[in-house]
Write an enzyme that holds these catalytic residues in place. Structure first.
Site, PDB file in Angstrom:
ATOM      1  CG  HIS A   1      -1.985  -1.009   1.209  1.00  0.00           C
ATOM      2  ND1 HIS A   1      -2.848  -1.175   0.147  1.00  0.00           N
ATOM      3  CD2 HIS A   1      -2.322  -1.967   2.119  1.00  0.00           C
ATOM      4  CE1 HIS A   1      -3.672  -2.195   0.404  1.00  0.00           C
ATOM      5  NE2 HIS A   1      -3.372  -2.690   1.591  1.00  0.00           N
TER       6      HIS A   1
ATOM      7  CG  ASP B   1      -2.897  -8.311   0.549  1.00  0.00           C
ATOM      8  OD1 ASP B   1      -2.192  -8.641   1.519  1.00  0.00           O
ATOM      9  OD2 ASP B   1      -3.941  -7.617   0.670  1.00  0.00           O
TER      10      ASP B   1
ATOM     11  CG  HIS C   1      -6.634  -5.299   1.649  1.00  0.00           C
ATOM     12  ND1 HIS C   1      -6.087  -6.208   2.529  1.00  0.00           N
ATOM     13  CD2 HIS C   1      -7.824  -4.931   2.156  1.00  0.00           C
ATOM     14  CE1 HIS C   1      -6.922  -6.369   3.556  1.00  0.00           C
ATOM     15  NE2 HIS C   1      -7.991  -5.611   3.355  1.00  0.00           N
TER      16      HIS C   1
ATOM     17  CG  ASP D   1      -5.075  -9.999   3.130  1.00  0.00           C
ATOM     18  OD1 ASP D   1      -4.812 -10.466   2.009  1.00  0.00           O
ATOM     19  OD2 ASP D   1      -4.745  -8.848   3.484  1.00  0.00           O
TER      20      ASP D   1
HETATM   21 ZN   LIG Z   1      -4.183  -7.168   2.595  1.00  0.00          ZN
END
Ligand SMILES: [Zn+2]
Length: 341
Positions: free
Chosen positions: A129, A166, A168, A253
């Site tokens: 991120h 991931d 996200h 995740d």
């Molecule tokens: Zn994540």
């Protein structure tokens, strides 16, 4: 004899603990304890353990602005604090983040030089991120992006493929390479959750148009969709790109047990993704390195990671499946503007 598979780690990964400033934060050192406990029970799956060096500031600045690097360093030196509602540092966090980036750099050097057959970085904090000028989403420096840029700057690689599985969106990596044609970035992620970016229609900018592949999936998606998108959209594009190095932003995740998202992968789903990536990379003679990103149910993360490493190192077979009809066709018709799928 084939060169070793390498597992990079550093004790500073255990000292970074956002709970000091954000109580109940899910990114805990227990994640690493669970991973390393599971690996130890399995004799480290034959991986050789190496201590990660600290990245130099010049390496962090391959991706990040000097102002960001200085602001993280100074905040940690001053005792730490929260950067935003999700991201916090303590006194040890700058050191941990330098070793996390250093792990990715050292792994990449070993892979590109042919001194490792495979690599994994079991380090915190994660990176995907973190944007060039902004730390966010539990991430300080973008370990994978720094490694990709290092392969290009230090070794002259012309094409690096970064796969981010991931749950996200890897917005930081996407931003770092948004207008570049030498890094193909592909992310499968749950739509409607943090960080809110990564729409199918965002394919990159300028010379980089087509070199960003964003594949959002709905809440509740299981391996049928994830594997379909990987096999029928991501990997054919990656094959056409002909990367010289494959890096995986390996978050776990999207597991059904994970508390932060709603996807429903099994631990074995990650092994299947790993088998497909392994086979593609072998065909292209490109080495594979993976870096830990998210994964907030420690046991599920540890089990998924062990299965991923075993699969990347040759265990199991990649099973082909028919394309899931709806979202895969939509994604393929869009990504197909840029790549022969
Ligand atoms: Zn994540």
């Amino acid at each position: 004899m084939s060169p070793p598979a390498l597992y990079f780690h550093h004790p500073s990964s255990l000292e970074h603990d956002p709970r000091a400033h954000i109580p109940g934060h899910p990114d805990t050192p227990e994640r690493i304890y669970a991973i390393e406990g599971a690996l130890q029970e399995r004799d480290w799956l034959g991986f050789e353990r190496r201590l990660a060096p600290a990245a130099h500031e010049s390496e962090l600045e391959l991706i990040h602005t000097p102002a960001l690097v200085a602001s993280i360093r100074d905040l940690c030196l001053a005792g730490g604090g929260a950067i935003d509602g999700d991201t916090a540092v303590g006194e040890s966090s700058y050191r941990a983040a330098r070793h996390a980036a250093g792990a990715a750099c050292e792994m990449t050097r070993a892979l590109v030089a042919g001194q490792a057959r495979l690599g994994f970085c079991g380090v915190r904090p994660s990176g995907h991120h973190a944007e060039p000028d902004r730390a966010m989403g539990f991430c300080l420096f973008n370990n994978v992006a720094i490694a990709a840029q290092l392969a290009i700057s230090e070794f002259g690689l012309a094409r690096v493929f970064v796969l981010d599985w991931d749950v996200h969106h890897g917005n930081g990596t996407a931003e770092a390479f948004r207008s570049r044609a030498d890094v193909l970035f592909a992310s499968i992620h749950q739509s409607g959750i943090y960080p809110g970016t990564g729409f199918l229609g965002d394919a990159g900018t300028g010379e980089g148009e087509g070199y960003t592949i964003n594949l959002p999936v709905p809440d509740g998606s299981d391996e049928q969709l994830w594997l379909s998108l990987l096999e029928h959209v991501v990997l054919p594009a990656a094959a056409a790109f002909q990367p010289e190095l494959v890096l995986i932003s390996a978050g776990f995740d999207a597991h059904r047990s994970d508390p932060l998202a709603g996807c429903r992968l099994e631990s074995s789903s990650f092994a299947q993704m790993a088998c497909h990536v392994r086979d593609l990379a072998a065909e292209l003679h490109a080495p594979v390195g993976a870096v830990l990103e998210g994964g907030y149910e420690p046991q599920a993360t540890a089990e998924s990671l062990c299965m991923t490493l075993a699969a990347l190192d040759g265990e199991g077979e990649a099973l082909s499946s028919a394309p899931e009809p709806i979202l895969t066709s939509r994604a393929a018709s869009y990504v197909g503007h840029y790549w022969p799928l």
